[in-house]
Design an enzyme around this catalytic site. Structure first.
Site, mmCIF file in Angstrom:
data_model
loop_
_atom_site.group_PDB
_atom_site.id
_atom_site.type_symbol
_atom_site.label_atom_id
_atom_site.label_comp_id
_atom_site.label_asym_id
_atom_site.label_seq_id
_atom_site.Cartn_x
_atom_site.Cartn_y
_atom_site.Cartn_z
ATOM 1 N N GLU A 1 0.843 -1.196 0.000
ATOM 2 C CA GLU A 1 0.000 0.000 0.000
ATOM 3 C C GLU A 1 0.881 1.249 0.000
ATOM 4 O OE1 GLU A 1 -3.567 2.017 2.758
ATOM 5 O OE2 GLU A 1 -2.393 0.323 3.548
ATOM 6 N N LYS A 60 -9.015 3.109 -2.986
ATOM 7 C CA LYS A 60 -9.488 2.680 -1.669
ATOM 8 C C LYS A 60 -10.853 3.299 -1.396
ATOM 9 C CE LYS A 60 -7.478 1.945 2.937
ATOM 10 N NZ LYS A 60 -6.289 2.253 3.782
ATOM 11 N N CYS A 109 -5.717 -2.781 2.574
ATOM 12 C CA CYS A 109 -5.683 -2.730 4.034
ATOM 13 C C CYS A 109 -7.045 -3.096 4.631
ATOM 14 C CB CYS A 109 -5.177 -1.366 4.485
ATOM 15 S SG CYS A 109 -4.391 -1.383 6.116
#
Length: 349
Positions: A69, A156, A190
């Site tokens: 990430e 995201k 994540c």
């Protein structure tokens, strides 16, 4: 009267013995997750480092390489950007300006460079970046094929905690699963991986190689990754950075809020834990908590069918007449312009 010819003579049995253990061979993919640190505030140096790591992985025969990430642009661990409720400091605003300058445009020259790297080393590349769209930043994953083609991106959907003050929110238009020569590839970033409806949308798209770039180095993260692999009947490749305090600028230029006084240059501020897990929940490689590393495994894609025979979450184990999911996969925009030619007497089309 015609004579019926005698049957041919066989040296061996008329029906040869069949090896019941033989089966069509399933393809195997060599995959690598990269566990390494960004060169913070220095995107050209980070891209140089990415190429060195990519070349090394390709030298070991990797066909797919997954980076952590926010590898390009950096994960601003420990920074508050000077924010408290009702106030932002001048230094925090300057920190954001520098962070914004380290991000990349998509498309843009850095994307072209990453595509060229993927083509040069003949690998499929999954890269975590900080994407700059005007003055809004997104935590994004970019996908490239082994011919150097840019496939697309995932933004995201839900930044975590204080990430929400620096990153925008993705929408349903960027949760793709790409069909490639080595399988169907997608990514969740994540703590998105803890969102069951997002995972379900990806399973419904047929994901086979599920990439999970992260910033979570806690041991409990391994439980989440194992669950995703079992639930989705897919390979899970989780890549995290391994960072020490010295990988970030020194104080007071960059401050780890609340812990700076406890840190020395060699203090570990992100311990990695990158891992590769099979559809049966077996750990194929990792987790690694020792330092920067390339973590590789051979993915037997036949494992997917064997796992789905037990449990296919959006197939034979689903109950669509009881439970269903609606995914809005169109882009959402704050402003839409309608030209005069599109107007009608009764209003806009």
């Amino acid at each position: 009267m015609a004579l019926t010819p005698a049957p041919p003579v066989h040296d061996g049995p008329l029906f040869p013995e069949v090896d019941m253990g033989a089966e069509p061979s399933a393809p195997t993919v060599r995959a690598t997750v990269v566990q390494a640190s960004t060169v913070f505030y220095d995107t050209p140096a980070t891209l140089d480092k990415a190429e060195r790591l990519l070349a090394e992985a390709a030298g070991h025969g990797s066909q797919l390489v997954v980076f952590p990430e926010a590898f390009v642009g950096g994960y601003p661990r420990g920074s508050t950007f000077g924010v408290t409720i009702g106030n932002r400091t001048a230094k925090g605003k300057e920190d954001f300006r520098r962070y914004h300058a380290s991000a990349i445009d998509v498309p843009g020259p850095e994307v072209d460079l990453l595509a060229a790297m993927a083509g040069k080393y003949k690998v499929h590349l999954v890269m975590g970046v900080i994407e700059r769209d005007g003055y809004t930043l997104y935590c994004t994953v970019l996908f490239f094929d082994s011919q150097g083609g840019y496939l697309g991106k995932h933004r995201k959907v839900m930044p975590t905690a204080l990430e929400r003050i620096i990153w925008g929110f993705g929408d349903g238009s960027t949760i793709p699963v790409f069909s490639t020569q080595i399988g169907k590839i997608g990514a969740a970033i994540c703590w998105e991986n803890r969102m069951p409806l997002l995972r379900t949308a990806m399973y419904a798209k047929g994901i086979e190689i599920y990439c999970a770039p992260t910033a979570d180095a806690r041991p409990i993260w391994q439980s989440s990754m194992t669950h995703v692999a079992l639930e989705g009947g897919c390979f899970v490749l989780s890549a995290n950075q391994f960072c020490r305090r010295k990988d970030y600028p020194p104080p007071p230029e960059y401050v780890f809020s609340g812990t700076e006084e406890e840190l020395i240059p060699d203090s570990v501020v992100c311990a990695g834990g990158s891992v590769i897990i099979s559809p049966s929940g077996s750990v194929l490689a990792g987790p690694n908590y020792d330092g920067e590393a390339l973590i590789s495994a051979d993915l037997d894609l036949g494992e997917i069918a064997r796992a789905k025979f037990d449990f296919d979450v959006v197939g034979h184990y689903s109950r669509p007449e009881v439970l269903s999911l609606i995914v809005r996969d169109h882009p959402t925009k704050p402003v839409t312009f309608t030209s005069a030619s599109e107007e009608t007497e009764g209003g806009h089309k």
